[in-house]
Design an enzyme around this catalytic site. Sequence first.
Site, mmCIF file in Angstrom:
data_model
loop_
_atom_site.group_PDB
_atom_site.id
_atom_site.type_symbol
_atom_site.label_atom_id
_atom_site.label_comp_id
_atom_site.label_asym_id
_atom_site.label_seq_id
_atom_site.Cartn_x
_atom_site.Cartn_y
_atom_site.Cartn_z
ATOM 1 N N PRO A 70 46.886 40.816 39.740
ATOM 2 C CA PRO A 70 47.193 41.913 39.903
ATOM 3 C C PRO A 70 46.688 42.870 40.542
ATOM 4 C CG PRO A 70 47.836 41.204 37.064
ATOM 5 C CD PRO A 70 46.806 40.360 37.944
ATOM 6 N N TYR A 71 44.707 42.676 40.268
ATOM 7 C CA TYR A 71 44.112 43.076 40.990
ATOM 8 C C TYR A 71 44.411 42.665 42.700
ATOM 9 C CZ TYR A 71 39.774 44.777 42.866
ATOM 10 O OH TYR A 71 38.520 45.273 43.541
ATOM 11 N N ILE A 72 44.411 41.346 42.582
ATOM 12 C CA ILE A 72 44.542 41.010 44.465
ATOM 13 C C ILE A 72 45.868 41.707 45.083
ATOM 14 C CG2 ILE A 72 45.207 38.941 45.991
ATOM 15 C CD1 ILE A 72 42.044 38.913 44.135
#
Length: 254
Positions: free
Chosen positions: A157-159
């Site tokens: 999700p961060y990427i």
Amino acid sequence: MSNDLLIGKVTLITGASSGIGAAAARVFAAEGASVVLTARREDRLAALVHELRGKGAEAAYVVSDVTTGEGAAAAVDLALSEFGRLDAAFNNAGIGGDRTPLHLMTDDVYDSIMDVNVRGVFNCLRAEIAAMLPGGGGTIVNNSSVGGLVAIPTAAPYIASKHAVVGLTRAAADEYAKQGIRVNAVAPGTTRSEITADWFGRNPGLEELVNSMTPQGRTAEPEEVAAAAAWLLSDRCPFLTGTVLPVDGGFVNQ
């Protein structure tokens, strides 16, 4: 520092209570900007504004949550009411999250990361651009990450969120170039902050491992990222828009 990179520019900084955001407040003010700070922690913001005013800078703050349109608008409204205009903005607010394999990632982790890192930047861009257009333009820098340029395991999700920041940056740059608004992004590598200190503290040996993957062999200081953002926000690079500038010690070159 030259002390004139941002002279006379009313500059908004989100996520300004710590880390890169707080460093940006100090760097931008030292470069001559009038700074408007926003974040969720009022005690940190008040102390930072007091510090900056003590050094002769013009500074103001508002507590807001940029994941809402109203929160982003409140920060822009303060710039307009306090200083009469908005010349520049550094959309820095963001979160990381624990490293978890994608198939074990929960909905609430995904939602919280995307809400802050993507919706927050979108809300800020919308409010900032609306404020800049009547004045004939401005400059905006979004804080992405090397995670917006490459893949990092167990952080899907961060990427995804940081790739989305790159997409928002390029889309806004293309859409508003003829109206005098430049939009760029910085893509920091591992940078010293409260978050990374906690991350390294809970994972002995991790900092050394990360540094071994970086050609310069060290963790960045937040002031180094802030300095890159200041240059992008300044008038020193008037033909630069839609660019994502890695500030990563050479990490993405590997």
